[in-house]
Design an enzyme around this catalytic site. Structure first.
Site, PDB file in Angstrom:
ATOM      1  N   CYS A   1       0.838  -1.217   0.000  1.00 29.23           N
ATOM      2  CA  CYS A   1       0.000   0.000   0.000  1.00 29.23           C
ATOM      3  C   CYS A   1       0.866   1.257   0.000  1.00 29.23           C
ATOM      4  O   CYS A   1       1.834   1.346   0.750  1.00 29.23           O
ATOM      5  CB  CYS A   1      -0.872  -0.040   1.245  1.00 29.23           C
ATOM      6  SG  CYS A   1      -1.761   1.478   1.574  1.00 29.23           S
TER       7      CYS A   1
ATOM      8  N   CYS B   1      -4.102   7.213  -1.411  1.00 32.00           N
ATOM      9  CA  CYS B   1      -5.454   7.185  -1.983  1.00 32.00           C
ATOM     10  C   CYS B   1      -6.525   7.532  -0.955  1.00 32.00           C
ATOM     11  O   CYS B   1      -7.603   7.985  -1.320  1.00 32.00           O
ATOM     12  CB  CYS B   1      -5.771   5.820  -2.562  1.00 32.00           C
ATOM     13  SG  CYS B   1      -4.349   4.854  -2.972  1.00 32.00           S
TER      14      CYS B   1
ATOM     15  N   THR C   1      -4.313   4.790   7.829  1.00 34.57           N
ATOM     16  CA  THR C   1      -3.289   4.412   6.857  1.00 34.57           C
ATOM     17  C   THR C   1      -2.390   5.600   6.528  1.00 34.57           C
ATOM     18  O   THR C   1      -2.878   6.646   6.100  1.00 34.57           O
ATOM     19  CB  THR C   1      -3.972   3.899   5.574  1.00 34.57           C
ATOM     20  OG1 THR C   1      -4.720   2.746   5.912  1.00 34.57           O
ATOM     21  CG2 THR C   1      -2.965   3.555   4.497  1.00 34.57           C
TER      22      THR C   1
ATOM     23  N   GLU D   1      -0.281   1.439   9.648  1.00 39.25           N
ATOM     24  CA  GLU D   1      -1.459   2.074  10.244  1.00 39.25           C
ATOM     25  C   GLU D   1      -1.187   2.528  11.678  1.00 39.25           C
ATOM     26  O   GLU D   1      -0.276   1.999  12.338  1.00 39.25           O
ATOM     27  CB  GLU D   1      -2.655   1.108  10.217  1.00 39.25           C
ATOM     28  CG  GLU D   1      -3.419   1.086   8.898  1.00 39.25           C
ATOM     29  CD  GLU D   1      -2.683   0.426   7.744  1.00 39.25           C
ATOM     30  OE1 GLU D   1      -1.759  -0.372   8.001  1.00 39.25           O
ATOM     31  OE2 GLU D   1      -3.027   0.717   6.579  1.00 39.25           O
TER      32      GLU D   1
ATOM     33  N   HIS E   1     -13.295   4.804  -2.306  1.00 40.78           N
ATOM     34  CA  HIS E   1     -12.159   3.986  -1.864  1.00 40.78           C
ATOM     35  C   HIS E   1     -12.316   2.529  -2.287  1.00 40.78           C
ATOM     36  O   HIS E   1     -11.337   1.846  -2.569  1.00 40.78           O
ATOM     37  CB  HIS E   1     -11.933   4.121  -0.361  1.00 40.78           C
ATOM     38  CG  HIS E   1     -10.522   3.783   0.032  1.00 40.78           C
ATOM     39  ND1 HIS E   1      -9.430   4.399  -0.536  1.00 40.78           N
ATOM     40  CD2 HIS E   1     -10.012   2.862   0.885  1.00 40.78           C
ATOM     41  CE1 HIS E   1      -8.312   3.882  -0.038  1.00 40.78           C
ATOM     42  NE2 HIS E   1      -8.646   2.940   0.830  1.00 40.78           N
TER      43      HIS E   1
ATOM     44  N   TYR F   1      -9.885  -0.922  -5.171  1.00 44.74           N
ATOM     45  CA  TYR F   1      -9.299  -2.193  -4.753  1.00 44.74           C
ATOM     46  C   TYR F   1      -8.970  -3.160  -5.886  1.00 44.74           C
ATOM     47  O   TYR F   1      -8.085  -3.990  -5.734  1.00 44.74           O
ATOM     48  CB  TYR F   1     -10.167  -2.824  -3.657  1.00 44.74           C
ATOM     49  CG  TYR F   1      -9.675  -2.400  -2.286  1.00 44.74           C
ATOM     50  CD1 TYR F   1      -9.564  -1.048  -1.969  1.00 44.74           C
ATOM     51  CD2 TYR F   1      -9.270  -3.325  -1.345  1.00 44.74           C
ATOM     52  CE1 TYR F   1      -9.072  -0.645  -0.741  1.00 44.74           C
ATOM     53  CE2 TYR F   1      -8.775  -2.936  -0.109  1.00 44.74           C
ATOM     54  CZ  TYR F   1      -8.672  -1.595   0.192  1.00 44.74           C
ATOM     55  OH  TYR F   1      -8.169  -1.204   1.404  1.00 44.74           O
TER      56      TYR F   1
ATOM     57  N   CYS G   1      -5.360  -1.317  -6.945  1.00 47.04           N
ATOM     58  CA  CYS G   1      -4.150  -1.541  -6.129  1.00 47.04           C
ATOM     59  C   CYS G   1      -3.959  -3.015  -5.812  1.00 47.04           C
ATOM     60  O   CYS G   1      -2.846  -3.530  -5.880  1.00 47.04           O
ATOM     61  CB  CYS G   1      -4.143  -0.667  -4.887  1.00 47.04           C
ATOM     62  SG  CYS G   1      -5.076  -1.283  -3.490  1.00 47.04           S
TER      63      CYS G   1
ATOM     64  N   GLU H   1      -5.749  -6.757   5.719  1.00 42.77           N
ATOM     65  CA  GLU H   1      -5.979  -5.462   5.069  1.00 42.77           C
ATOM     66  C   GLU H   1      -6.959  -5.622   3.909  1.00 42.77           C
ATOM     67  O   GLU H   1      -7.828  -4.781   3.704  1.00 42.77           O
ATOM     68  CB  GLU H   1      -4.638  -4.881   4.602  1.00 42.77           C
ATOM     69  CG  GLU H   1      -4.689  -3.381   4.333  1.00 42.77           C
ATOM     70  CD  GLU H   1      -5.327  -3.066   2.997  1.00 42.77           C
ATOM     71  OE1 GLU H   1      -6.040  -2.050   2.917  1.00 42.77           O
ATOM     72  OE2 GLU H   1      -5.143  -3.823   2.035  1.00 42.77           O
TER      73      GLU H   1
HETATM   74 FE1  SF4 Z   1      -3.506   1.470   0.088  1.00 29.29          FE
HETATM   75 FE2  SF4 Z   1      -4.861   0.416  -1.935  1.00 29.29          FE
HETATM   76 FE3  SF4 Z   1      -6.143   1.867  -0.059  1.00 29.29          FE
HETATM   77 FE4  SF4 Z   1      -4.465   3.014  -1.825  1.00 29.29          FE
HETATM   78  S1  SF4 Z   1      -6.406   1.980  -2.266  1.00 29.29           S
HETATM   79  S2  SF4 Z   1      -4.586   3.421   0.371  1.00 29.29           S
HETATM   80  S3  SF4 Z   1      -2.890   1.467  -2.051  1.00 29.29           S
HETATM   81  S4  SF4 Z   1      -5.093  -0.115   0.228  1.00 29.29           S
END
Ligand code: SF4
Length: 481
Positions: free
Chosen positions: A98, A102, A189, A255, A290, A294, A297, A441
């Site tokens: 990560c 984002c 995060t 985190e 958000h 997913y 990423c 996660e």
């Molecule tokens: Fe992390 Fe993926 Fe969330 Fe971006 S979208 S903060 S890379 S878990």
């Protein structure tokens, strides 16, 4: 726009209060516990300058016309939504973990759209204030931590019914200069290596909860703020290299719990204060933005898992076996399924009254919900192929030990021509990416599965589906009333 090195330098100017392992941390940038996460965030800065990536990682501000990081951009089109997903996959392919930025990106887009609609309905002036702050964020290229999740105490009670009123962030005082907030935000995060927090409510609220309807921006080092960094599986391995698996970028985002002990926020940084009617909309917008991410990423992370798995199979000497190819094919199929969901919810996005684009919330929730299952299956297949070594390997120190090292070198040798150390390295990477913290996660990041199911049922228009079936079955609408 800052470079990665400038971003790191900028963190040195902050007085962020961070605790980890029972101590206050004063040297975060030199501390191996934090370095991988800082490196991952720094890469988002560097890639904005990289000719190969800049079309995705940078954008043009609709407010100033200047070139800015995409992580501070407000989506102006479907193309922007798509570029976001592609950017996330590209960066995750480089980090295998990560890169944190984002969350603030999504929080800014959500707040931008909701403050506009709130002003239209309630005659407030939050949007203008927000845009002023956003210009500052775009210009300075600072990293924003989106801060939504409250500790929540007893989940059976609403914020105002909690025995301890601080279980949700709330306003405890106000004067002509601003408000004072108290509470905490959990699972934050990247917060310890961010510059500012964008605080939002964590749930839909009722009128009696209006003190909890607060959205505001505050520096991570403001007086009254303390961060306590979370532990991860195998985090002491950050003091080594091979044992860690991914020594440069680590596992997930790093985190922390952020404690807000009577923190003052000036009015110009307050974007919601008491408008409980809009708390639910803000939560829904942020969550959908958000969840859109997913398949991007985690798609990029899965690309690395697939590559590591195929490498491990080769190093084991079975790279060409048909059952391996079949399982790797399945892993690719699952990964592209996730990616398709993120692209689809972007393609089906729409323009909000503010002019900013929003994803299709049903499809965004579906893709995140799929991640909570498919990443586990991808990881299961990976562990199946790699073998038990990923759970039983001796340490890097043993491998380099003058007495036992030669035995490990000999007995952990796989296919001819592959060094034992390389075989161990790839196994460690797989351990890092498919076990422990990384999986949790995928389950709970961007909201737990049940949160997506609530949204999926709400968006699912069950009555319409029932009518479709009843019509085909020859049931008249009168008889069902
Ligand atoms: Fe992390 Fe993926 Fe969330 Fe971006 S979208 S903060 S890379 S878990």
């Amino acid at each position: 726009m800052m470079t990665g090195a400038e971003y790191k330098e900028s963190l040195k100017k902050l007085n962020t209060v961070v605790y980890a392992f029972g101590e206050q941390i004063t040297d975060m940038l030199e501390n191996p516990i934090f370095q991988p996460h800082i490196n991952a965030a720094a890469l988002t800065y560097d890639l904005a300058h990289d000719p190969i990536a800049e079309d995705l990682v940078s954008a043009t501000s609709h407010l100033t016309g200047k070139k800015i990081s995409r992580f501070t951009h407000i989506h102006q089109s479907i193309e922007d939504l798509l570029k976001k997903v592609k950017m996330l996959r590209l960066i995750a392919q480089q980090t295998g973990s990560c890169f944190q930025r984002c969350v603030g990106f999504d929080a800014m887009n959500a707040t931008y759209t909701v403050t506009y609609e709130m002003d239209q309905k309630l005659n407030t002036n939050y949007h203008e204030r927000f845009v002023e702050w956003l210009k500052y964020v775009q210009e300075s290229d600072i990293m924003i931590c989106g801060a939504m999740t409250d500790p929540k105490g007893d989940r059976g009670f609403s914020p105002s019914q909690q025995q301890d009123p601080d279980m949700y962030v709330h306003v405890v005082d106000k004067n002509d200069k601003g408000i004072v907030i108290r509470g905490a935000k959990a699972h934050m995060t990247g917060v310890v290596n961010s510059h500012e927090l964008l605080i939002m409510p964590t749930t839909a609220l009722k009128e009696e909860d209006k003190d909890y309807a607060v959205c505001c921006a505050v520096p991570v080092d403001a007086p009254g703020i303390t961060h306590v960094f979370g532990r991860q599986c195998n985090d002491e391995r950050k003091y080594g290299t091979i044992d860690q698996g991914n020594a440069t970028y680590g596992i997930v985002g790093g985190e922390a719990i952020t404690i807000l002990e009577d923190v003052f926020v000036p009015w110009e940084r307050v974007f919601m204060y008491g408008e409980w009617q809009f708390a639910g909309l803000l939560v829904e917008r942020f969550a959908s933005y958000h969840r859109q991410n997913y398949g991007g990423c985690k798609g990029g992370v899965a690309d690395v898992i697939i590559g590591a798995t195929a490498t491990a199979a080769e190093y084991n000497g079975v790279g060409k076996a048909s059952h391996i190819k079949d399982k790797v094919t399945e892993m690719i199929h699952l990964t592209e399924t996730l990616y398709s969901g993120s692209l689809a919810c972007s393609c089906e996005g729409r323009c909000t009254p503010s002019g900013a684009y929003f994803v299709d919330p049903m499809l965004a929730n579906v893709v995140k919900h799929n991640v909570t299952r498919l990443i586990y299956e991808i990881s299961r297949l990976s562990q199946d192929i790699a073998g038990g070594l990923i759970a039983t390997l001796p340490s890097e120190k043993d491998l380099k030990h003058e007495k036992v090292g030669k035995y490990l070198e000999k007995y952990f040798k796989g296919a001819a021509g592959i060094s034992t150390e390389d075989r161990i390295r790839i196994m460690r990477l797989l351990e890092n990416m498919t076990a422990g913290t990384a999986l949790v996660e995928s389950m709970h990041g961007a909201g737990s599965p049940q949160a997506q199911r609530v949204m999926i049922l709400r968006q699912g228009n069950l009555e319409h589906k029932k009518r479709l079936a009843q019509k085909l079955a020859g049931i008249s609408s009168d008889s069902t009333n």
